[in-house]
Write a protein that holds these residues in place. Structure first.
Motif, PDB file in Angstrom:
ATOM      1  N   ALA A 268       0.792  -1.371   0.066  1.00  0.00           N
ATOM      2  CA  ALA A 268      -0.099   0.103   0.105  1.00  0.00           C
ATOM      3  C   ALA A 268       0.827   1.365  -0.020  1.00  0.00           C
ATOM      4  CB  ALA A 268      -0.958   0.139   1.114  1.00  0.00           C
ATOM      5  N   GLY A 269       0.406   2.389  -0.510  1.00  0.00           N
ATOM      6  CA  GLY A 269       1.075   3.775  -0.498  1.00  0.00           C
ATOM      7  C   GLY A 269       0.826   4.395  -1.706  1.00  0.00           C
TER       8      GLY A 269
ATOM      9  N   SER B 117       1.218  -5.503  -6.020  1.00  0.00           N
ATOM     10  CA  SER B 117       0.774  -4.018  -5.881  1.00  0.00           C
ATOM     11  C   SER B 117      -0.446  -3.578  -6.320  1.00  0.00           C
ATOM     12  CB  SER B 117       1.682  -3.323  -7.233  1.00  0.00           C
ATOM     13  OG  SER B 117       1.492  -2.079  -7.792  1.00  0.00           O
TER      14      SER B 117
ATOM     15  N   ASN C  34      -8.669  -3.368  -5.300  1.00  0.00           N
ATOM     16  CA  ASN C  34      -7.474  -3.170  -4.031  1.00  0.00           C
ATOM     17  C   ASN C  34      -8.099  -3.954  -2.830  1.00  0.00           C
ATOM     18  OD1 ASN C  34      -5.927  -1.872  -5.838  1.00  0.00           O
ATOM     19  ND2 ASN C  34      -6.406   0.253  -4.752  1.00  0.00           N
TER      20      ASN C  34
ATOM     21  N   ALA D 189       2.800  -0.879   4.469  1.00  0.00           N
ATOM     22  CA  ALA D 189       2.209   0.574   3.934  1.00  0.00           C
ATOM     23  C   ALA D 189       3.293   1.590   3.735  1.00  0.00           C
ATOM     24  CB  ALA D 189       1.035   1.078   4.908  1.00  0.00           C
ATOM     25  N   ASN D 190       3.568   2.276   2.900  1.00  0.00           N
ATOM     26  CA  ASN D 190       4.267   3.414   2.628  1.00  0.00           C
ATOM     27  C   ASN D 190       3.642   4.618   3.370  1.00  0.00           C
ATOM     28  OD1 ASN D 190       6.080   5.859   1.956  1.00  0.00           O
ATOM     29  ND2 ASN D 190       6.107   5.181  -0.128  1.00  0.00           N
ATOM     30  N   LEU D 191       3.976   5.101   4.448  1.00  0.00           N
ATOM     31  CA  LEU D 191       3.227   5.949   5.209  1.00  0.00           C
ATOM     32  C   LEU D 191       3.778   7.461   5.335  1.00  0.00           C
ATOM     33  CD1 LEU D 191       2.253   3.783   8.326  1.00  0.00           C
ATOM     34  CD2 LEU D 191       0.916   4.758   6.371  1.00  0.00           C
TER      35      LEU D 191
ATOM     36  N   ASP E  47      -1.080   9.150   3.158  1.00  0.00           N
ATOM     37  CA  ASP E  47      -1.998   9.068   2.147  1.00  0.00           C
ATOM     38  C   ASP E  47      -3.338   8.448   2.521  1.00  0.00           C
ATOM     39  OD1 ASP E  47      -3.314   8.919  -0.520  1.00  0.00           O
ATOM     40  OD2 ASP E  47      -2.812   6.687  -0.316  1.00  0.00           O
TER      41      ASP E  47
ATOM     42  N   THR F 167      -4.039   5.008   1.577  1.00  0.00           N
ATOM     43  CA  THR F 167      -3.376   3.969   2.223  1.00  0.00           C
ATOM     44  C   THR F 167      -3.926   3.713   3.706  1.00  0.00           C
ATOM     45  OG1 THR F 167      -1.480   4.793   1.056  1.00  0.00           O
ATOM     46  CG2 THR F 167      -0.833   3.459   2.968  1.00  0.00           C
TER      47      THR F 167
ATOM     48  N   GLU G  82      -6.766   1.364   3.621  1.00  0.00           N
ATOM     49  CA  GLU G  82      -6.232  -0.129   3.219  1.00  0.00           C
ATOM     50  C   GLU G  82      -5.510  -0.568   4.701  1.00  0.00           C
ATOM     51  OE1 GLU G  82      -5.378   0.292  -1.383  1.00  0.00           O
ATOM     52  OE2 GLU G  82      -3.789   0.626  -0.029  1.00  0.00           O
TER      53      GLU G  82
ATOM     54  N   GLY H 145       4.492  -0.824   8.373  1.00  0.00           N
ATOM     55  CA  GLY H 145       4.514   0.510   8.024  1.00  0.00           C
ATOM     56  C   GLY H 145       5.875   0.894   7.673  1.00  0.00           C
TER      57      GLY H 145
END
Length: 203
Positions: A6-7, A35, A60, A72-74, A83, A86, A89, A102
Motif C-alpha cells: 500500500a502507498g 501492487s 484493491n 504501507a508506505n506512510l 495518504d 493507504t 487500506e 509501515g
C-alpha cells in the motif's frame, strides 16, 4: 506468501517501474509483493460495467483480502499525514486480523509535522496545548502519525520503520522499506500463515 504494498507510490510518474522495484525487494526476502496496480486474475465480469474508480477500489480490496500481510508506505503525502487511501487500506487489513507493517521516509514526529504544516496558525491554548486557528486540538502523543495508524500497526503485531532522508530522496530512498520487508518476512515465514485454510496467500 503475498504481501500487499500500500502507498502513494501509485501516483509517481514511473509507477509501474516503482512497483517492480518494491516487488524485487520482497522477492529477495521470500515474499510475493502485490501492487495496487496489479490486475486481478479472476476479476468478475460484472465489474466491467462499473466506473473505473469503483473497479480500482474493489480490485484493491480483493488484493488485500488475498494477502497475508500489508506493508504501507506512510511517508507524508500532500500534508503532514500519510495518504488517506493507504490509511483506509491499513484499517481494512487490520479488520481482517492480519499483520500490518509501515515505513516512512520522515522521522519527524506527527505533531511537529502538523505544526510546520499549519505555520503561524498553530498556537498554544491557555492550558498550553497546541491548537489550530479554529481552536481545534493538535494531536500530541509523540507518534509517527495519527494514533490510530500507529496503534493499528502495533496491535496487529507489525512494526513501523522510519528513516530521516532529504526531501529530494523522499520518494526514492528504500532503506526503511527494506527494513520493513525484512521484518515482515521474519514474522510471516516463522509462523503459520494468517490465511491458512483460506486458500490464499501462497504462490
Amino acid at each position: 506468501m503475498r504481501v500487499y504494498l500500500a502507498g502513494p507510490d501509485v501516483f509517481l510518474p514511473a509507477a509501474e517501474a516503482r512497483a517492480a522495484m518494491l516487488k524485487s525487494v520482497c522477492t529477495r526476502h521470500g515474499l510475493q509483493g502485490v501492487s495496487p496496480l496489479d490486475a486481478l486474475d479472476d476479476e468478475p465480469e460484472a465489474w466491467s460495467n462499473l466506473p473505473e474508480a469503483r473497479r480500482i477500489a474493489l480490485r484493491n480490496e480483493a488484493h488485500i483480502s488475498r494477502s497475508a500481510a500489508l506493508i504501507a508506505n506512510l511517508t507524508p503525502f500532500r500534508g503532514p499525514s500519510a495518504d488517506v487511501g493507504t490509511v483506509f487500506e491499513i484499517g481494512y487489513m487490520r479488520a481482517l486480523g492480519r499483520p500490518v507493517f509501515g515505513w516512512s521516509n520522515s522521522a519527524t514526529p506527527f505533531t511537529e509535522r502538523t505544526r510546520a504544516f499549519l505555520g503561524a496558525a498553530a498556537q498554544r491554548s491557555p492550558d498550553g496545548a497546541w491548537q489550530d486557528h479554529e481552536g481545534m486540538l493538535i494531536e500530541a502523543f509523540g507518534l509517527s502519525d495519527n494514533l490510530m495508524i500507529d496503534a493499528a500497526i502495533q496491535s496487529s503485531g507489525g512494526e513501523f520503520f522510519t528513516s530521516a532522508v532529504e526531501d529530494a530522496s523522499r520518494w526514492t530512498d528504500l532503506a526503511a522499506f527494506q527494513k520493513c520487508v525484512a521484518a515482515t518476512a521474519r514474522k510471516l515465514l516463522s509462523s503459520p500463515s494468517p490465511l491458512e485454510g483460506e486458500g490464499w496467500g501462497e504462490g
